[in-house]
Write a protein that holds these residues in place. Structure first.
Motif: not given
Length: 225
Positions: A4, A208, A211-212, A220
Motif C-alpha cells: 500500500s 485509490r 488506499r484499497h 481485497t
C-alpha cells in the motif's frame, strides 16, 4: 515497505511528474524554436537573451526529475494492472513504453535547446536556419515519443476494461487518447494535452488502489475507480 505504501508513493511520484514535465516544457519553450516562420532576428534575440538561456539551463534538470518520477509511477501502475489482470504478460510493456517516451522527450528538448546552450558560451555564432532545423527536429522527436504514451494508455485501458473497473465512457475516452498519442507528431499539442489529463486520472486510480490495498490484500482486490 508494504504494498500500500509503495503504491501510494508511486502515485504521488506520478503527480509530481506531471507538474515537473509541464514546467520543463514551459521553460524550454522560452528559448526553443518550434516555428520555422520565425524571423532571423527573433531567433537570434531568443538565443542571446540571458534570461531565456537561464530558463533553458533550469529546464533540463527539471525535465530529468520529471522523467525519473514518471518512470517510478509507471512501475506502480504496472503493479496495479498486474493484480487486476492476474499476471497478464501485457503489463510488461508499461515501463518500457514509458521509458520510450521519456528518452525521446529528453532528446527532443535537448535538440531544441542545444543552440541556446552553445550561445551561452559566447563562442558560438548561431545560424538561424540551423536553429530552425534543430528546433523542428526536436519537436518531431519529442512528439513521436507520444507513441510510448499511446501504448501505456492502450494497455491500461484494455486491462481495466477486462476487469470492469471503469465506466464505459471512460474506457472509450481512453481509447481516443491512445489513438491521438499513437498518431505521434501529427496530433501535435492536442495529444500532449490529452495524455496529461489522462495521466491525472491514472494517478488518482493508483492512489485509490493504494488506499484499497489492505494488509490482507489477497482478499481485497485493487480498483482504479
Amino acid at each position: 515497505m508494504d504494498e500500500s505504501r509503495a503504491l501510494r508513493r508511486a502515485g504521488w511520484a506520478g503527480a509530481g511528474s506531471i507538474a515537473l514535465l509541464v514546467a520543463a516544457v514551459a521553460l524550454g519553450y522560452l528559448v526553443g524554436v518550434d516555428d520555422p516562420s520565425m524571423s532571423d532576428s527573433d531567433i537570434l534575440a531568443r538565443l542571446n537573451d540571458d534570461g531565456r538561456q537561464a530558463a533553458a539551463g533550469a529546464g533540463l534538470p527539471v525535465l530529468a526529475a520529471g522523467v525519473a518520477l514518471l518512470l517510478w509511477f509507471a512501475t506502480g501502475l504496472r503493479q496495479v494492472l498486474d493484480r487486476l489482470s492476474g499476471g497478464d504478460p501485457l503489463t510488461h510493456v508499461i515501463v518500457p513504453a514509458a521509458a520510450l517516451f521519456c528518452g525521446l522527450m529528453i532528446t527532443g528538448v535537448s535538440l531544441d535547446t542545444g543552440s541556446a546552450f552553445a550561445a551561452w558560451s559566447d563562442e558560438f555564432t548561431a545560424d538561424p536556419n540551423t536553429v530552425r532545423a534543430l528546433g523542428m527536429a526536436g519537436q518531431v522527436v519529442a512528439l513521436t515519443g507520444l507513441i510510448g504514451c499511446g501504448v501505456v494508455v492502450a494497455v491500461t485501458t484494455r486491462i481495466t476494461q477486462q476487469a470492469h473497473v471503469l465506466p464505459r465512457w471512460a474506457v472509450w475516452l481512453s481509447y481516443v487518447v491512445a489513438a491521438l498519442c499513437l498518431s505521434g507528431f501529427w496530433s501535435g499539442g492536442m495529444a500532449s494535452a490529452a495524455f496529461a489529463l489522462w495521466l491525472v486520472g491514472a494517478v488518482i486510480g493508483v492512489l485509490r488502489a493504494a488506499r484499497h490495498t489492505a494488509p490482507d490484500a489477497a482478499r481485497t482486490p485493487p480498483t482504479l475507480g
